[in-house]
Design a protein around this motif. Sequence first.
Motif, PDB file in Angstrom:
ATOM      1  N   ASP A   5       5.627   3.592   0.277  1.00  0.00           N
ATOM      2  CA  ASP A   5       4.971   4.011  -0.967  1.00  0.00           C
ATOM      3  C   ASP A   5       5.417   3.195  -2.171  1.00  0.00           C
ATOM      4  N   ASP A   6       6.388   2.332  -1.988  1.00  0.00           N
ATOM      5  CA  ASP A   6       6.998   1.600  -3.099  1.00  0.00           C
ATOM      6  C   ASP A   6       6.251   0.294  -3.342  1.00  0.00           C
ATOM      7  N   ASP A   7       5.400   0.275  -4.368  1.00  0.00           N
ATOM      8  CA  ASP A   7       4.647  -0.946  -4.658  1.00  0.00           C
ATOM      9  C   ASP A   7       5.544  -2.082  -5.133  1.00  0.00           C
ATOM     10  N   ASP A   8       6.727  -1.751  -5.655  1.00  0.00           N
ATOM     11  CA  ASP A   8       7.660  -2.815  -6.042  1.00  0.00           C
ATOM     12  C   ASP A   8       8.107  -3.615  -4.820  1.00  0.00           C
ATOM     13  N   LEU A   9       8.232  -2.951  -3.688  1.00  0.00           N
ATOM     14  CA  LEU A   9       8.589  -3.658  -2.446  1.00  0.00           C
ATOM     15  C   LEU A   9       7.492  -4.648  -2.080  1.00  0.00           C
ATOM     16  N   TRP A  10       6.244  -4.159  -2.054  1.00  0.00           N
ATOM     17  CA  TRP A  10       5.136  -5.038  -1.657  1.00  0.00           C
ATOM     18  C   TRP A  10       4.952  -6.184  -2.642  1.00  0.00           C
ATOM     19  N   ALA A  11       5.125  -5.894  -3.940  1.00  0.00           N
ATOM     20  CA  ALA A  11       4.993  -6.948  -4.941  1.00  0.00           C
ATOM     21  C   ALA A  11       6.133  -7.945  -4.834  1.00  0.00           C
ATOM     22  N   GLY A  12       7.341  -7.454  -4.623  1.00  0.00           N
ATOM     23  CA  GLY A  12       8.502  -8.331  -4.611  1.00  0.00           C
ATOM     24  C   GLY A  12       8.615  -9.198  -3.380  1.00  0.00           C
ATOM     25  N   PHE A  13       8.117  -8.699  -2.243  1.00  0.00           N
ATOM     26  CA  PHE A  13       8.280  -9.426  -0.986  1.00  0.00           C
ATOM     27  C   PHE A  13       6.963  -9.946  -0.415  1.00  0.00           C
ATOM     28  N   ALA A  14       5.905  -9.885  -1.209  1.00  0.00           N
ATOM     29  CA  ALA A  14       4.602 -10.333  -0.714  1.00  0.00           C
ATOM     30  C   ALA A  14       4.633 -11.794  -0.273  1.00  0.00           C
ATOM     31  N   GLY A  15       5.345 -12.631  -1.032  1.00  0.00           N
ATOM     32  CA  GLY A  15       5.405 -14.048  -0.678  1.00  0.00           C
ATOM     33  C   GLY A  15       6.081 -14.288   0.652  1.00  0.00           C
ATOM     34  N   ALA A  16       7.055 -13.436   0.987  1.00  0.00           N
ATOM     35  CA  ALA A  16       7.747 -13.572   2.267  1.00  0.00           C
ATOM     36  C   ALA A  16       6.949 -12.978   3.417  1.00  0.00           C
ATOM     37  N   MET A  17       6.357 -11.821   3.161  1.00  0.00           N
ATOM     38  CA  MET A  17       5.612 -11.142   4.220  1.00  0.00           C
ATOM     39  C   MET A  17       4.267 -11.807   4.509  1.00  0.00           C
ATOM     40  N   PHE A  18       3.626 -12.319   3.457  1.00  0.00           N
ATOM     41  CA  PHE A  18       2.257 -12.814   3.581  1.00  0.00           C
ATOM     42  C   PHE A  18       2.166 -14.231   3.010  1.00  0.00           C
ATOM     43  N   PHE A 105     -17.101   2.654  13.028  1.00  0.00           N
ATOM     44  CA  PHE A 105     -16.657   1.295  13.344  1.00  0.00           C
ATOM     45  C   PHE A 105     -16.767   1.009  14.842  1.00  0.00           C
ATOM     46  N   ASP A 106     -16.930  -0.278  15.136  1.00  0.00           N
ATOM     47  CA  ASP A 106     -16.908  -0.749  16.522  1.00  0.00           C
ATOM     48  C   ASP A 106     -15.505  -1.190  16.930  1.00  0.00           C
ATOM     49  N   VAL A 107     -14.709  -1.583  15.952  1.00  0.00           N
ATOM     50  CA  VAL A 107     -13.349  -2.076  16.206  1.00  0.00           C
ATOM     51  C   VAL A 107     -12.434  -1.553  15.101  1.00  0.00           C
ATOM     52  N   VAL A 108     -11.255  -1.081  15.489  1.00  0.00           N
ATOM     53  CA  VAL A 108     -10.194  -0.781  14.530  1.00  0.00           C
ATOM     54  C   VAL A 108      -9.006  -1.669  14.863  1.00  0.00           C
ATOM     55  N   LEU A 109      -8.506  -2.385  13.859  1.00  0.00           N
ATOM     56  CA  LEU A 109      -7.357  -3.261  14.016  1.00  0.00           C
ATOM     57  C   LEU A 109      -6.183  -2.724  13.212  1.00  0.00           C
ATOM     58  N   ASN A 110      -4.995  -2.793  13.804  1.00  0.00           N
ATOM     59  CA  ASN A 110      -3.764  -2.479  13.087  1.00  0.00           C
ATOM     60  C   ASN A 110      -2.764  -3.565  13.493  1.00  0.00           C
ATOM     61  N   LEU A 111      -2.609  -4.567  12.617  1.00  0.00           N
ATOM     62  CA  LEU A 111      -1.933  -5.802  12.984  1.00  0.00           C
ATOM     63  C   LEU A 111      -0.625  -5.995  12.224  1.00  0.00           C
ATOM     64  N   TYR A 112       0.182  -6.910  12.748  1.00  0.00           N
ATOM     65  CA  TYR A 112       1.389  -7.361  12.053  1.00  0.00           C
ATOM     66  C   TYR A 112       2.395  -6.226  11.861  1.00  0.00           C
ATOM     67  N   THR A 113       2.632  -5.464  12.948  1.00  0.00           N
ATOM     68  CA  THR A 113       3.632  -4.395  12.978  1.00  0.00           C
ATOM     69  C   THR A 113       3.436  -3.412  11.824  1.00  0.00           C
ATOM     70  N   SER A 114       2.240  -2.859  11.744  1.00  0.00           N
ATOM     71  CA  SER A 114       1.906  -1.884  10.704  1.00  0.00           C
ATOM     72  C   SER A 114       1.743  -0.487  11.286  1.00  0.00           C
ATOM     73  N   PHE A 115       2.333  -0.259  12.447  1.00  0.00           N
ATOM     74  CA  PHE A 115       2.272   1.047  13.099  1.00  0.00           C
ATOM     75  C   PHE A 115       3.689   1.570  13.318  1.00  0.00           C
ATOM     76  N   GLY A 116       3.836   2.901  13.268  1.00  0.00           N
ATOM     77  CA  GLY A 116       5.132   3.525  13.472  1.00  0.00           C
ATOM     78  C   GLY A 116       5.916   3.761  12.208  1.00  0.00           C
ATOM     79  N   TYR A 117       5.225   3.769  11.067  1.00  0.00           N
ATOM     80  CA  TYR A 117       5.898   3.888   9.774  1.00  0.00           C
ATOM     81  C   TYR A 117       6.471   5.281   9.508  1.00  0.00           C
ATOM     82  N   PHE A 118       5.911   6.318  10.151  1.00  0.00           N
ATOM     83  CA  PHE A 118       6.210   7.679   9.725  1.00  0.00           C
ATOM     84  C   PHE A 118       7.413   8.262  10.460  1.00  0.00           C
ATOM     85  N   ASP A 119       8.208   9.052   9.746  1.00  0.00           N
ATOM     86  CA  ASP A 119       9.424   9.630  10.321  1.00  0.00           C
ATOM     87  C   ASP A 119       9.123  10.650  11.409  1.00  0.00           C
ATOM     88  N   ASP A 120       8.006  11.349  11.283  1.00  0.00           N
ATOM     89  CA  ASP A 120       7.609  12.348  12.274  1.00  0.00           C
ATOM     90  C   ASP A 120       6.742  11.677  13.337  1.00  0.00           C
TER      91      ASP A 120
END
Length: 246
Positions: A5-18, A105-120
């Motif tokens: 939920d922390d947009d500062d993380l995505w903004a700060g590390f976007a260059g490294a992640m993407f 949709f005909d296809v759902v994609l979840n790419l680049y290790t974007s699954f398993g984020y939730f604690d439960d």
Amino acid sequence: MAWYDDDDLWAGFAGAMFSRRRAAEAAELVAKSPLLAFPAGARVLDLCCGPALHVVPLAQRGDRVTGVDLSEVMLARARETCREAGVDVRLVQADMLDFAEDRAFDVVLNLYTSFGYFDDPADNLRVLHNAHTSLDRGGTLLVDVLGKEVLASWVGRPQAVDVDEGTVFMRDTILDDWTRLRTEWTLVAGDTVRRATITSFLYSAAELRALFQQAGFTDVECFGDFDGSPYDNHARRLIVRGRRAD
């Protein structure tokens, strides 16, 4: 606040992640991967689309693409990327825990290790149920993560990666008897240091296959890379694909 939920993380590390290199790799995958070859004009949902790395090349080849992401920072980058590329796509700010559009949709994609984020664990299963709801009859879900078996071959060794802004240092730690992963990122850019910690669930091929089946998917298959190779001791990723039959 959860880390995602922390947009500062995505903004700060976007260059490294993407990075620009990763954008080029995404375009090449869309062009060449048999796992990303869909019928002409397919309705594709990119769940956790980030800054549109895959959205753009999918749209450029004629797929009808919807990108969904929770982060407004990422969606702003995605809108700019799509504008520069001249592609017409639908971008939606939504939580993958809640987003579902019945048979849209005909296809759902979840790419680049974007699954398993939730604690439960039940919430991660809910994401798969949402994807199943969103697929039309015969549609497919494809999830791309780092499987336990792949991770075991190199986890624990700190890594340093040069990016446009500076250098990112990464350290991984296995938690809770190989069920969770903590990754600590440190970005050193001149006199500036940014830190972030990301946690997520880890899945073996058997575990993720079972989750797909529990969510109602049939014909579930596991692959070791986007070339469609088997998930074996040479695997570089864990890619799981399942079909909505009804």
